[in-house]
Design a protein around this motif. Sequence first.
Motif, PDB file in Angstrom:
ATOM      1  N   ILE A  76      12.926 -16.284 -44.048  1.00  0.00           N
ATOM      2  CA  ILE A  76      12.484 -16.445 -45.436  1.00  0.00           C
ATOM      3  C   ILE A  76      11.687 -15.219 -45.878  1.00  0.00           C
ATOM      4  N   GLY A  77      10.798 -14.722 -45.042  1.00  0.00           N
ATOM      5  CA  GLY A  77       9.995 -13.548 -45.394  1.00  0.00           C
ATOM      6  C   GLY A  77      10.845 -12.321 -45.657  1.00  0.00           C
ATOM      7  N   ILE A  78      11.807 -12.061 -44.775  1.00  0.00           N
ATOM      8  CA  ILE A  78      12.683 -10.893 -44.961  1.00  0.00           C
ATOM      9  C   ILE A  78      13.555 -11.078 -46.199  1.00  0.00           C
ATOM     10  N   ALA A  79      14.081 -12.291 -46.371  1.00  0.00           N
ATOM     11  CA  ALA A  79      14.948 -12.562 -47.531  1.00  0.00           C
ATOM     12  C   ALA A  79      14.164 -12.457 -48.841  1.00  0.00           C
ATOM     13  N   LEU A  80      12.904 -12.863 -48.846  1.00  0.00           N
ATOM     14  CA  LEU A  80      12.078 -12.701 -50.049  1.00  0.00           C
ATOM     15  C   LEU A  80      11.899 -11.227 -50.390  1.00  0.00           C
ATOM     16  N   PHE A  81      11.670 -10.402 -49.373  1.00  0.00           N
ATOM     17  CA  PHE A  81      11.546  -8.960 -49.599  1.00  0.00           C
ATOM     18  C   PHE A  81      12.826  -8.405 -50.215  1.00  0.00           C
ATOM     19  N   ILE A  90      19.980 -13.767 -54.691  1.00  0.00           N
ATOM     20  CA  ILE A  90      19.514 -14.810 -53.774  1.00  0.00           C
ATOM     21  C   ILE A  90      18.096 -15.273 -54.101  1.00  0.00           C
ATOM     22  N   LEU A  91      17.491 -14.723 -55.128  1.00  0.00           N
ATOM     23  CA  LEU A  91      16.089 -14.999 -55.433  1.00  0.00           C
ATOM     24  C   LEU A  91      15.820 -16.477 -55.670  1.00  0.00           C
ATOM     25  N   ARG A  92      16.627 -17.137 -56.436  1.00  0.00           N
ATOM     26  CA  ARG A  92      16.379 -18.541 -56.793  1.00  0.00           C
ATOM     27  C   ARG A  92      16.394 -19.448 -55.564  1.00  0.00           C
ATOM     28  N   ILE A  93      17.415 -19.338 -54.729  1.00  0.00           N
ATOM     29  CA  ILE A  93      17.513 -20.218 -53.575  1.00  0.00           C
ATOM     30  C   ILE A  93      16.453 -19.876 -52.527  1.00  0.00           C
ATOM     31  N   ILE A  94      16.147 -18.608 -52.348  1.00  0.00           N
ATOM     32  CA  ILE A  94      15.124 -18.234 -51.369  1.00  0.00           C
ATOM     33  C   ILE A  94      13.752 -18.716 -51.832  1.00  0.00           C
ATOM     34  N   ASN A  95      13.443 -18.596 -53.112  1.00  0.00           N
ATOM     35  CA  ASN A  95      12.180 -19.132 -53.620  1.00  0.00           C
ATOM     36  C   ASN A  95      12.103 -20.636 -53.401  1.00  0.00           C
ATOM     37  N   TYR A  96      13.207 -21.331 -53.609  1.00  0.00           N
ATOM     38  CA  TYR A  96      13.244 -22.777 -53.400  1.00  0.00           C
ATOM     39  C   TYR A  96      13.024 -23.116 -51.925  1.00  0.00           C
ATOM     40  N   LEU A  97      13.736 -22.433 -51.029  1.00  0.00           N
ATOM     41  CA  LEU A  97      13.606 -22.701 -49.594  1.00  0.00           C
ATOM     42  C   LEU A  97      12.235 -22.296 -49.055  1.00  0.00           C
ATOM     43  N   ALA A  98      11.590 -21.322 -49.697  1.00  0.00           N
ATOM     44  CA  ALA A  98      10.263 -20.880 -49.267  1.00  0.00           C
ATOM     45  C   ALA A  98       9.221 -21.982 -49.436  1.00  0.00           C
ATOM     46  N   LYS A  99       9.476 -22.936 -50.301  1.00  0.00           N
ATOM     47  CA  LYS A  99       8.548 -24.053 -50.478  1.00  0.00           C
ATOM     48  C   LYS A  99       8.425 -24.895 -49.210  1.00  0.00           C
ATOM     49  N   PHE A 100       9.397 -24.766 -48.305  1.00  0.00           N
ATOM     50  CA  PHE A 100       9.456 -25.637 -47.134  1.00  0.00           C
ATOM     51  C   PHE A 100       9.128 -24.913 -45.827  1.00  0.00           C
ATOM     52  N   VAL A 101       8.418 -23.801 -45.875  1.00  0.00           N
ATOM     53  CA  VAL A 101       8.138 -23.068 -44.636  1.00  0.00           C
ATOM     54  C   VAL A 101       7.245 -23.852 -43.683  1.00  0.00           C
ATOM     55  N   SER A 102       6.486 -24.807 -44.183  1.00  0.00           N
ATOM     56  CA  SER A 102       5.633 -25.594 -43.289  1.00  0.00           C
ATOM     57  C   SER A 102       6.265 -26.922 -42.885  1.00  0.00           C
ATOM     58  N   CYS A 103       7.350 -27.308 -43.528  1.00  0.00           N
ATOM     59  CA  CYS A 103       7.984 -28.588 -43.175  1.00  0.00           C
ATOM     60  C   CYS A 103       9.498 -28.517 -43.401  1.00  0.00           C
ATOM     61  N   ARG A 114      23.461 -20.562 -44.968  1.00  0.00           N
ATOM     62  CA  ARG A 114      24.450 -20.303 -46.022  1.00  0.00           C
ATOM     63  C   ARG A 114      24.095 -19.032 -46.794  1.00  0.00           C
ATOM     64  N   VAL A 115      22.798 -18.803 -47.028  1.00  0.00           N
ATOM     65  CA  VAL A 115      22.362 -17.560 -47.670  1.00  0.00           C
ATOM     66  C   VAL A 115      22.733 -16.368 -46.793  1.00  0.00           C
ATOM     67  N   LEU A 116      22.528 -16.498 -45.485  1.00  0.00           N
ATOM     68  CA  LEU A 116      22.898 -15.421 -44.558  1.00  0.00           C
ATOM     69  C   LEU A 116      24.407 -15.189 -44.574  1.00  0.00           C
ATOM     70  N   TRP A 117      25.195 -16.260 -44.633  1.00  0.00           N
ATOM     71  CA  TRP A 117      26.658 -16.112 -44.707  1.00  0.00           C
ATOM     72  C   TRP A 117      27.048 -15.396 -46.001  1.00  0.00           C
ATOM     73  N   TYR A 118      26.326 -15.705 -47.087  1.00  0.00           N
ATOM     74  CA  TYR A 118      26.570 -15.035 -48.369  1.00  0.00           C
ATOM     75  C   TYR A 118      26.229 -13.546 -48.266  1.00  0.00           C
ATOM     76  N   LEU A 119      25.087 -13.220 -47.665  1.00  0.00           N
ATOM     77  CA  LEU A 119      24.720 -11.820 -47.471  1.00  0.00           C
ATOM     78  C   LEU A 119      25.731 -11.113 -46.571  1.00  0.00           C
ATOM     79  N   ASN A 120      26.292 -11.835 -45.618  1.00  0.00           N
ATOM     80  CA  ASN A 120      27.333 -11.281 -44.753  1.00  0.00           C
ATOM     81  C   ASN A 120      28.596 -10.962 -45.555  1.00  0.00           C
ATOM     82  N   GLN A 121      28.872 -11.771 -46.572  1.00  0.00           N
ATOM     83  CA  GLN A 121      30.032 -11.532 -47.446  1.00  0.00           C
ATOM     84  C   GLN A 121      29.794 -10.309 -48.343  1.00  0.00           C
ATOM     85  N   TYR A 122      28.568 -10.156 -48.838  1.00  0.00           N
ATOM     86  CA  TYR A 122      28.230  -9.082 -49.781  1.00  0.00           C
ATOM     87  C   TYR A 122      26.990  -8.315 -49.315  1.00  0.00           C
TER      88      TYR A 122
END
Length: 168
Positions: A76-81, A90-103, A114-122
């Motif tokens: 999440i930290g690297i993807a946010l950067f 990927i900003l919207r989904i990463i911001n959403y997933l960042a809400k759950f770093v503690s749970c 899935r975000v990583l698979w997307y980054l792998n595609q592009y």
Amino acid sequence: ARLDGSQLLGIHYTETQGAIKLSQEHLTRALITAYLKDDPHKKSLMPYEKGFSTTDSDCEYDLNHPCKSFPYRRIIGIALFLAIHTRIDILRIINYLAKFVSCYGPKHILALKRVLWYLNQYPNVQYVYIKGGTFKLKLMTDSGGAHIDRHHISGVNLFMGPNLIATK
């Protein structure tokens, strides 16, 4: 001063006759290489599944659960950067997933993969700033992510001529 293959804060800058290009392809590929070891050839056309959402019941609070060994926070930290600097796709989904770093739980991990698979595609998405042109401002909005958290929050892109200059 001409920028040619320079890097600043992990962003690769290239200047040509008519444009300046910004990319973080090297960081994207490093992220893919480090965290897609199990399925390095898997790809996705979209960074998240349509209608994706999570609830508190999707969180795993047991620290001994196998999903807790997944490096969720680090990714999440690297993807946010990436998302903040050159990968607004990927900003919207990463911001959403960042809400759950503690749970986070298995559902969150699958969404992050899935975000990583997307980054792998592009892996080589670039900002391209074209020289010259007009100073005409254009504002574009997208409410395509409203189904994620059931709020009608639009993304906004501000262009000066053909160049993206701000996003929110």
